[in-house]
Design an enzyme around this catalytic site. Sequence first.
Site, PDB file in Angstrom:
ATOM      1  N   TYR A  18       0.845  -1.188   0.000  1.00  0.00           N
ATOM      2  CA  TYR A  18       0.000   0.000   0.000  1.00  0.00           C
ATOM      3  C   TYR A  18       0.883   1.242   0.000  1.00  0.00           C
ATOM      4  O   TYR A  18       1.595   1.509   0.965  1.00  0.00           O
ATOM      5  CB  TYR A  18      -0.925   0.038   1.213  1.00  0.00           C
ATOM      6  CG  TYR A  18      -1.859  -1.138   1.356  1.00  0.00           C
ATOM      7  CD1 TYR A  18      -2.213  -1.937   0.267  1.00  0.00           C
ATOM      8  CD2 TYR A  18      -2.397  -1.466   2.597  1.00  0.00           C
ATOM      9  CE1 TYR A  18      -3.072  -3.021   0.410  1.00  0.00           C
ATOM     10  CE2 TYR A  18      -3.269  -2.539   2.752  1.00  0.00           C
ATOM     11  CZ  TYR A  18      -3.594  -3.315   1.662  1.00  0.00           C
ATOM     12  OH  TYR A  18      -4.447  -4.382   1.817  1.00  0.00           O
ATOM     13  N   PRO A  33     -15.947  -4.843   3.408  1.00  0.00           N
ATOM     14  CA  PRO A  33     -17.256  -5.297   3.876  1.00  0.00           C
ATOM     15  C   PRO A  33     -18.403  -4.374   3.467  1.00  0.00           C
ATOM     16  O   PRO A  33     -19.572  -4.751   3.596  1.00  0.00           O
ATOM     17  CB  PRO A  33     -17.097  -5.332   5.398  1.00  0.00           C
ATOM     18  CG  PRO A  33     -16.071  -4.289   5.676  1.00  0.00           C
ATOM     19  CD  PRO A  33     -15.106  -4.367   4.529  1.00  0.00           C
ATOM     20  N   GLY A  56     -17.280   0.625  -0.685  1.00  0.00           N
ATOM     21  CA  GLY A  56     -18.080   1.837  -0.540  1.00  0.00           C
ATOM     22  C   GLY A  56     -19.387   1.827  -1.300  1.00  0.00           C
ATOM     23  O   GLY A  56     -20.262   2.667  -1.068  1.00  0.00           O
TER      24      GLY A  56
END
Length: 330
Positions: A54, A203, A207
């Site tokens: 990341y 989850p 979004g």
Amino acid sequence: MRTRRLGELTVPAEGLGCMGMSEFYGTADQAEAERTIHRALDLGVTFLDTADMYGPFTNERLVGQAIAGRRDEVVLATKFGNERGEDGSYRGVNGRPDYVRTACDASLQRLGVDVIDLYYQHRVDTTVPVEDTWGALAELVAAGKIRHAGISEASPETIRRAHAVQPVTAVQTEYSLWTRDPEENGVLATCAELGIGFVSYSPIGRGFLSGEIRSVDDLASDDFRRHNPRFQGEAFEQNLRLVDRVREIADEKGVTASQLALAWVMAQSDRPGSPDVVPIPGTKRVAYLEENAAAADIELTADELARIDQAAPVGAAQGDRYPDMSTVHR
């Protein structure tokens, strides 16, 4: 915050995904990201998830800086295996033992910690026997550099092979109301059988399940979701209908669609034959963090769960999860 068990590791019922604080979801704001992490710790959301890729590498530094002085409060998870260069180039999946050791040392340095609580194999390298990769992870546990090992986007067979070498504490895979694959492909059942915890990334459907994305134009020009098949064309329109069905139930309950989606994931821990399931919604803003954390207090009745299952059944979402699916579920 309630707790769950990932193998022998105790974590809060909800964690925090930190990826978007550095890359992929538009412009990053380091100061707001640090405030978000600090607020998460204050709320009991102490399970933080990052990875070396990341940024690349910048997210681990950000997380390390944010938790300095509060390390003892944190269950810290990071990952290796998606190899990138300093220039951001993608070099491929790497599960070679020598690379595992080198990557771990680099992550420890960037995070500014002596030990990683949960170290994941981010993707499975099919050119290297998983037993070899997990042998290296076992060595890292023995050396005290990591406390627990996990694996991401792996098939039941791969999970079993890894677990035979070094206990798998957690399997991390995309799981939400529009990605219910782990129910179908045996991953959840395998985790339950072997006493492995399950960590749900994305989850809230990247979004989408918030209901706030009504057009691809709602996304920043450099947002990676613009290239996701589920956010394009007819798939986008069909997935909006799924979101609207979920939002209708949320409105009736007096919660946001995001909160309902998170509460549904957390409720899977209580289903017969399911492992403990811990979502790690990602955000880079305090306001969204607080909204997400409040979902841990939402109780869903059996009737509500049945309605949600009807509104978003297995296989309802249209489009692949990634433009290239070749590195997942191996």
